[in-house]
Design a protein around this motif. Structure first.
Motif, PDB file in Angstrom:
ATOM      1  N   ILE A   1       0.840  -1.207   0.000  1.00  0.00           N
ATOM      2  CA  ILE A   1       0.000   0.000   0.000  1.00  0.00           C
ATOM      3  C   ILE A   1       0.871   1.251   0.000  1.00  0.00           C
ATOM      4  O   ILE A   1       0.573   2.241  -0.682  1.00  0.00           O
ATOM      5  CB  ILE A   1      -0.908   0.015   1.251  1.00  0.00           C
ATOM      6  CG1 ILE A   1      -1.780  -1.236   1.323  1.00  0.00           C
ATOM      7  CG2 ILE A   1      -1.722   1.296   1.308  1.00  0.00           C
ATOM      8  CD1 ILE A   1      -3.051  -1.176   0.569  1.00  0.00           C
TER       9      ILE A   1
ATOM     10  N   LEU B   1       0.879   4.637  -2.349  1.00  0.00           N
ATOM     11  CA  LEU B   1       0.686   5.990  -1.815  1.00  0.00           C
ATOM     12  C   LEU B   1       1.793   6.948  -2.224  1.00  0.00           C
ATOM     13  O   LEU B   1       1.613   8.159  -2.187  1.00  0.00           O
ATOM     14  CB  LEU B   1       0.563   5.938  -0.290  1.00  0.00           C
ATOM     15  CG  LEU B   1      -0.816   5.458   0.177  1.00  0.00           C
ATOM     16  CD1 LEU B   1      -0.805   5.198   1.672  1.00  0.00           C
ATOM     17  CD2 LEU B   1      -1.899   6.488  -0.180  1.00  0.00           C
TER      18      LEU B   1
ATOM     19  N   ASP C   1      -3.910  10.633   1.279  1.00  0.00           N
ATOM     20  CA  ASP C   1      -2.953   9.804   2.002  1.00  0.00           C
ATOM     21  C   ASP C   1      -3.515   8.442   2.417  1.00  0.00           C
ATOM     22  O   ASP C   1      -2.935   7.758   3.253  1.00  0.00           O
ATOM     23  CB  ASP C   1      -2.416  10.549   3.225  1.00  0.00           C
ATOM     24  CG  ASP C   1      -3.520  10.992   4.162  1.00  0.00           C
ATOM     25  OD1 ASP C   1      -4.702  10.632   3.916  1.00  0.00           O
ATOM     26  OD2 ASP C   1      -3.221  11.691   5.141  1.00  0.00           O
ATOM     27  N   LYS C   2      -4.643   8.063   1.834  1.00  0.00           N
ATOM     28  CA  LYS C   2      -5.210   6.744   2.114  1.00  0.00           C
ATOM     29  C   LYS C   2      -5.737   6.168   0.806  1.00  0.00           C
ATOM     30  O   LYS C   2      -6.016   6.894  -0.139  1.00  0.00           O
ATOM     31  CB  LYS C   2      -6.358   6.851   3.113  1.00  0.00           C
ATOM     32  CG  LYS C   2      -5.908   7.273   4.506  1.00  0.00           C
ATOM     33  CD  LYS C   2      -7.077   7.364   5.467  1.00  0.00           C
ATOM     34  CE  LYS C   2      -6.604   7.876   6.818  1.00  0.00           C
ATOM     35  NZ  LYS C   2      -6.097   9.270   6.749  1.00  0.00           N
ATOM     36  N   VAL C   3      -5.912   4.865   0.818  1.00  0.00           N
ATOM     37  CA  VAL C   3      -6.384   4.222  -0.399  1.00  0.00           C
ATOM     38  C   VAL C   3      -7.328   3.084  -0.023  1.00  0.00           C
ATOM     39  O   VAL C   3      -7.215   2.510   1.075  1.00  0.00           O
ATOM     40  CB  VAL C   3      -5.165   3.724  -1.227  1.00  0.00           C
ATOM     41  CG1 VAL C   3      -4.507   2.513  -0.620  1.00  0.00           C
ATOM     42  CG2 VAL C   3      -5.537   3.443  -2.668  1.00  0.00           C
ATOM     43  N   TRP C   4      -8.302   2.817  -0.895  1.00  0.00           N
ATOM     44  CA  TRP C   4      -9.112   1.614  -0.769  1.00  0.00           C
ATOM     45  C   TRP C   4      -9.065   0.908  -2.111  1.00  0.00           C
ATOM     46  O   TRP C   4      -9.077   1.558  -3.157  1.00  0.00           O
ATOM     47  CB  TRP C   4     -10.559   1.930  -0.358  1.00  0.00           C
ATOM     48  CG  TRP C   4     -11.353   0.675  -0.122  1.00  0.00           C
ATOM     49  CD1 TRP C   4     -12.381   0.192  -0.879  1.00  0.00           C
ATOM     50  CD2 TRP C   4     -11.177  -0.272   0.947  1.00  0.00           C
ATOM     51  NE1 TRP C   4     -12.838  -0.988  -0.357  1.00  0.00           N
ATOM     52  CE2 TRP C   4     -12.121  -1.303   0.764  1.00  0.00           C
ATOM     53  CE3 TRP C   4     -10.293  -0.351   2.024  1.00  0.00           C
ATOM     54  CZ2 TRP C   4     -12.204  -2.405   1.623  1.00  0.00           C
ATOM     55  CZ3 TRP C   4     -10.385  -1.439   2.882  1.00  0.00           C
ATOM     56  CH2 TRP C   4     -11.348  -2.453   2.680  1.00  0.00           C
TER      57      TRP C   4
ATOM     58  N   ILE D   1     -13.724   7.199   5.607  1.00  0.00           N
ATOM     59  CA  ILE D   1     -13.723   5.813   6.106  1.00  0.00           C
ATOM     60  C   ILE D   1     -15.049   5.587   6.826  1.00  0.00           C
ATOM     61  O   ILE D   1     -15.395   6.351   7.727  1.00  0.00           O
ATOM     62  CB  ILE D   1     -12.556   5.583   7.089  1.00  0.00           C
ATOM     63  CG1 ILE D   1     -11.223   5.811   6.372  1.00  0.00           C
ATOM     64  CG2 ILE D   1     -12.618   4.171   7.679  1.00  0.00           C
ATOM     65  CD1 ILE D   1     -10.015   5.764   7.291  1.00  0.00           C
TER      66      ILE D   1
ATOM     67  N   LEU E   1      -0.842  -0.671   9.350  1.00  0.00           N
ATOM     68  CA  LEU E   1      -1.620  -0.746   8.109  1.00  0.00           C
ATOM     69  C   LEU E   1      -2.818   0.193   8.167  1.00  0.00           C
ATOM     70  O   LEU E   1      -3.173   0.844   7.175  1.00  0.00           O
ATOM     71  CB  LEU E   1      -2.077  -2.196   7.893  1.00  0.00           C
ATOM     72  CG  LEU E   1      -2.890  -2.486   6.634  1.00  0.00           C
ATOM     73  CD1 LEU E   1      -2.139  -2.057   5.373  1.00  0.00           C
ATOM     74  CD2 LEU E   1      -3.246  -3.972   6.554  1.00  0.00           C
TER      75      LEU E   1
ATOM     76  N   LYS F   1      -3.184   3.026   9.199  1.00  0.00           N
ATOM     77  CA  LYS F   1      -2.907   4.441   8.883  1.00  0.00           C
ATOM     78  C   LYS F   1      -3.109   4.737   7.403  1.00  0.00           C
ATOM     79  O   LYS F   1      -3.316   5.879   7.008  1.00  0.00           O
ATOM     80  CB  LYS F   1      -1.477   4.787   9.292  1.00  0.00           C
ATOM     81  CG  LYS F   1      -1.267   4.714  10.807  1.00  0.00           C
ATOM     82  CD  LYS F   1      -0.067   5.541  11.245  1.00  0.00           C
ATOM     83  CE  LYS F   1      -0.040   5.627  12.765  1.00  0.00           C
ATOM     84  NZ  LYS F   1       0.472   4.365  13.374  1.00  0.00           N
ATOM     85  N   VAL F   2      -3.006   3.709   6.555  1.00  0.00           N
ATOM     86  CA  VAL F   2      -3.085   3.945   5.114  1.00  0.00           C
ATOM     87  C   VAL F   2      -4.232   3.178   4.445  1.00  0.00           C
ATOM     88  O   VAL F   2      -4.579   3.432   3.288  1.00  0.00           O
ATOM     89  CB  VAL F   2      -1.760   3.567   4.414  1.00  0.00           C
ATOM     90  CG1 VAL F   2      -0.656   4.546   4.830  1.00  0.00           C
ATOM     91  CG2 VAL F   2      -1.335   2.129   4.729  1.00  0.00           C
ATOM     92  N   PHE F   3      -4.847   2.263   5.174  1.00  0.00           N
ATOM     93  CA  PHE F   3      -5.839   1.334   4.598  1.00  0.00           C
ATOM     94  C   PHE F   3      -6.753   0.922   5.740  1.00  0.00           C
ATOM     95  O   PHE F   3      -6.265   0.624   6.829  1.00  0.00           O
ATOM     96  CB  PHE F   3      -5.065   0.113   4.068  1.00  0.00           C
ATOM     97  CG  PHE F   3      -5.866  -0.867   3.265  1.00  0.00           C
ATOM     98  CD1 PHE F   3      -6.158  -0.609   1.937  1.00  0.00           C
ATOM     99  CD2 PHE F   3      -6.304  -2.070   3.821  1.00  0.00           C
ATOM    100  CE1 PHE F   3      -6.875  -1.527   1.175  1.00  0.00           C
ATOM    101  CE2 PHE F   3      -7.029  -2.986   3.063  1.00  0.00           C
ATOM    102  CZ  PHE F   3      -7.310  -2.702   1.735  1.00  0.00           C
ATOM    103  N   ASP F   4      -8.043   0.906   5.525  1.00  0.00           N
ATOM    104  CA  ASP F   4      -8.957   0.598   6.621  1.00  0.00           C
ATOM    105  C   ASP F   4      -8.805  -0.868   7.023  1.00  0.00           C
ATOM    106  O   ASP F   4      -9.349  -1.756   6.378  1.00  0.00           O
ATOM    107  CB  ASP F   4     -10.394   0.890   6.191  1.00  0.00           C
ATOM    108  CG  ASP F   4     -11.398   0.553   7.295  1.00  0.00           C
ATOM    109  OD1 ASP F   4     -10.971   0.277   8.430  1.00  0.00           O
ATOM    110  OD2 ASP F   4     -12.607   0.572   7.003  1.00  0.00           O
TER     111      ASP F   4
ATOM    112  N   ARG G   1      -9.540  -2.120  10.173  1.00  0.00           N
ATOM    113  CA  ARG G   1     -10.179  -2.372  11.472  1.00  0.00           C
ATOM    114  C   ARG G   1     -10.701  -3.798  11.593  1.00  0.00           C
ATOM    115  O   ARG G   1     -10.907  -4.307  12.678  1.00  0.00           O
ATOM    116  CB  ARG G   1     -11.314  -1.370  11.704  1.00  0.00           C
ATOM    117  CG  ARG G   1     -10.809   0.033  12.029  1.00  0.00           C
ATOM    118  CD  ARG G   1     -11.946   1.034  11.985  1.00  0.00           C
ATOM    119  NE  ARG G   1     -12.538   1.104  10.658  1.00  0.00           N
ATOM    120  CZ  ARG G   1     -13.649   1.775  10.368  1.00  0.00           C
ATOM    121  NH1 ARG G   1     -14.311   2.408  11.334  1.00  0.00           N
ATOM    122  NH2 ARG G   1     -14.113   1.813   9.136  1.00  0.00           N
TER     123      ARG G   1
END
Lengths: 475, 475
Positions: free
Chosen positions: A119, A123, A131-134, A345, B38, B40-43, B45
């Motif tokens: 990831i 980025l 600063d995040k990706v899905w 999110i 992880l 911090k950049v990708f959900d 949870r």
């Protein structure tokens, strides 16, 4: 402008052909036979080409009859670094890739020890402000995942981000009814293309064939500017067109019967005809979405990853603040969306979720592609080659105005298009280009779009220009 | 039943662990740290596990803390042949795979010379009666592609397969309005799971969290039979339940406000709780769909590829004629649908179409998986292991009735489930199983589902049974 002395493409492909080779008409006998055989098990009626990928190199695609074409269509704008790029061969042969292929994880529950690194690589090339990706699996999937995020965001703004769901919501949603399944919309634009699943098809508006017979959501379409070309000679009219279209957007945001959670737009409408809009239009759109509390989603599926001379096409617009989500696929060989706002999110886990949550094999490849584009400065190279190519096409347009109208894509690297008078002439041109060894694609009903790889250089541009002139001079 | 003397699993994995190794509590310190990084950049949870896939072998998944668990969840039912299967390593390292990874084709326009061979391999394991395939990228995608085919089929029955579109249709569809975008429905069942994109989520009905805040299509849900267990003691009541549910289906087909183009059903409702239905119910469904002119789509995303003791789970039902479309994903590591009727191919090209039309890299892997399942007779092996395991679980259910209700999946290989009294007890059990080195998953709110790989054998079943007993005996 002299050709550069060091060619990135030669570095990758010392044995790339120096010119196309045409040995049969197109489709040739072996191609026809292969497409017919395939059609018995798989709908291949649209397969006008059957490729020998093992023999294809760099900018040249080889077919089963042994014809070798300069490819300026590149798998519908999706091959980034040329066929059989040796850097990507290395990545594909790596143990990391092997593991990603054979141990495909349910990434949401069981990420791997290397997931964060994978990831992080994606980025490094994230659009400014993100600063995040899905992650997802295709352009349509990326857009629909972004819609899901937008709808969840919108409802959580209403109920409070940390609030739970009411019993009424959890019960009604199981019947596909409000309030759990609310009526909300995504606004898109006439002539847009955002994919062909049901929600994405509801935002797609370029050709009837993409969506005939599919039930759809009744979501609003604004008008995308239709500029007069050449731009320099039509400044005032095009500014007025921006204002007219922004007024339509604002009016829909104000009056549409259900709330519009997000506005979705391509930086350049690609499938719909390579329609461009000004920086002022995009800033106006950013302003009006903020004013009415909708997210702005920029669909970079076709324009992203260096194709327009910047890593992301919307960087040209300098929108402030940046868009809320940016979707990607195609040249990135992977899919998903970038974002920044932590409230994009969903407020609980398992809402933006599915078994695979993307494909790490494809994400590893995307990371490697991004790194090459940055290391070799390929967006800048595409800009340089575009600046070399564009004036040559402009000269051809001056010479053959009946076959090259509305040339567009100046200062957008090799992301260039022009129009014919009608579909039949355009289609004849596309077919005729095969006779001079060039594979080129169309967009809208009457336009030609250039979508070469990022290793397309001045020497390839020379071959392309000579080929176009050869065909147009025969008309 | 004695253990077989020749183990397929040992052939693949001579160094597979002989027992789980638990060195930390779960989640361990390194896992927590990795998941937080992880996140911090990708959900992440939902990431209750962070795997070391390089170290995982066969039926054992290793986490970053060095714990080695017997895995009977297998990436949400999707790892077919164990971690790091050497046959699949070979395929992943092959030049054919490398080319598919780095030269990803736009398969509809530019198939490769080897595409027919790749498809032919998928067809070798096609469900009875099916001889064509269309490819996609995930289970949700496979289902939505099947919906598209069903809607196009339905409308083309109305207008005539070879008829073109009216101007009214081509104009109205661009506004997302009828007749070009007609109101049509897909019927599914309560407690069904078919994916989480917008149309697939409209057919999904297992948990609110899957679809809260998403706009949806107002499509009908019938009732899936709710049987009383054990089946042998409740024959008459369950037959009556079949009749009741089929009557609901028929009534919806007759009375729903818009035409129902297809009925969509899982052979065993998996995510929704491992709900089974009888052969008679499925034949009744086949009959009633034919009577009312709807297609029958069987969603084998979770049940397919050997998991229930036959290659496709619906083979158990002997439906005549076979279903019209069968969708697949998960254990096939690829996605799409099988079909037979030539009129399920849309009447014009470019209707069922998109840039990639699937992923040949994943299709090559699917072909290799199918071949191994057939060559090694792994569906039959799963049946054998299931027949070994089921009575042991039955005995445990007799001993611990408070924690093992409604044991189900007899004669369905290792596709076995049972229920707890409530979600909190079930969740405690899933967590406690980690302490004895077993990774197991749930379904519905209160059930446990076993979803081991196809290389799960009697020796693994022994470890599983001992682990369950150890935990339940402590309650």
């Amino acid at each position: 402008m002299p050709h550069p002395t060091i060619s990135v493409c030669e570095g990758y492909f010392p044995e790339e052909p120096v010119a196309p080779v045409v040995v049969t008409s197109s489709p040739g006998p072996k191609l026809k036979k292969a497409a017919d055989a395939l059609n018995k098990v798989f709908d291949s009626r649209a397969a006008y080409f059957v490729a020998d990928y093992a023999k294809s190199q760099g900018n040249y695609i080889v077919d089963v009859d042994g014809n070798s074409y300069l490819d300026v269509y590149a798998q519908i704008a999706s091959i980034p670094l040329g066929y059989n790029n040796p850097k990507l061969v290395e990545v594909a042969k790596s143990d990391k890739m092997t593991s990603a292929i054979i141990n495909r994880p349910a990434l949401g529950n069981f990420p791997g020890a290397d997931t964060e690194e994978i990831i992080a690589e994606l980025l490094k090339v994230a659009p400014k402000g993100q600063d995040k990706v899905w992650s997802g699996l295709s352009g349509a999937d990326a857009n629909e995942l972004a819609f899901k995020a937008a709808f969840m965001w919108y409802q959580s703004k209403k109920r409070g981000y940390s609030s739970g769901f009411s019993t009424e919501e959890t019960e009604s949603v199981m019947k596909n009814q409000a309030p759990g399944s609310p009526e909300l919309a995504i606004m898109s634009f006439e002539r847009a293309f955002h994919g062909r699943l049901f929600a994405s098809a509801s935002t797609t508006c370029s050709k009837p064939i993409h969506k005939l017979d599919l039930p759809s959501f009744n979501w609003p379409k604004a008008e995308f500017p239709s500029y007069k070309y050449p731009l320099e000679a039509n400044v005032a009219a095009n500014q007025e067109e921006d204002r007219r279209c922004l007024a339509i957007v604002e009016n829909l945001l104000k009056t549409w019967a259900v709330p519009i959670a997000a506005v979705l737009i391509e930086p350049i409408q690609s499938e719909g005809g390579d329609n461009h809009a000004s920086n002022e239009f995009f800033q106006g759109l950013r302003d009006v979405t903020l004013k009415y509390g909708s997210l702005l989603i920029v669909d970079e599926v076709q324009t992203g990853v260096g194709a327009t001379g910047t890593f992301w096409a919307h960087e040209h617009f300098n929108m402030s603040p940046p868009p809320d989500m940016v979707t990607f696929s195609k040249k990135f060989q992977s899919a998903g969306y970038y974002f920044h706002d932590p409230e994009i999110i969903p407020n609980q886990p398992y809402r933006q979720f599915n078994t695979w949550c993307g494909d790490p094999a494809r994400m590893i490849l995307a990371g490697a592609i991004g790194k090459e584009v940055v290391d070799k400065d390929l967006a800048k190279q595409a800009a340089r080659v575009g600046n070399y190519l564009y004036p040559k096409l402009e000269a051809l347009a001056g010479k053959y105005p009946a076959y090259m109208a509305d040339l567009r894509g100046k200062n957008r690297a090799t992301f260039i298009a022009w129009s014919f008078k009608d579909a039949s002439l355009r289609n004849k041109f596309l077919a005729d280009m095969k006779t001079v060894g060039i594979n080129v694609g169309g967009c809208a009903e009457d336009s030609v779009r250039l979508r070469p790889t990022l290793v397309f250089e001045e020497k390839h541009a020379d071959i392309l220009v000579a080929g176009i002139e050869k065909i147009l001079s025969s008309y």
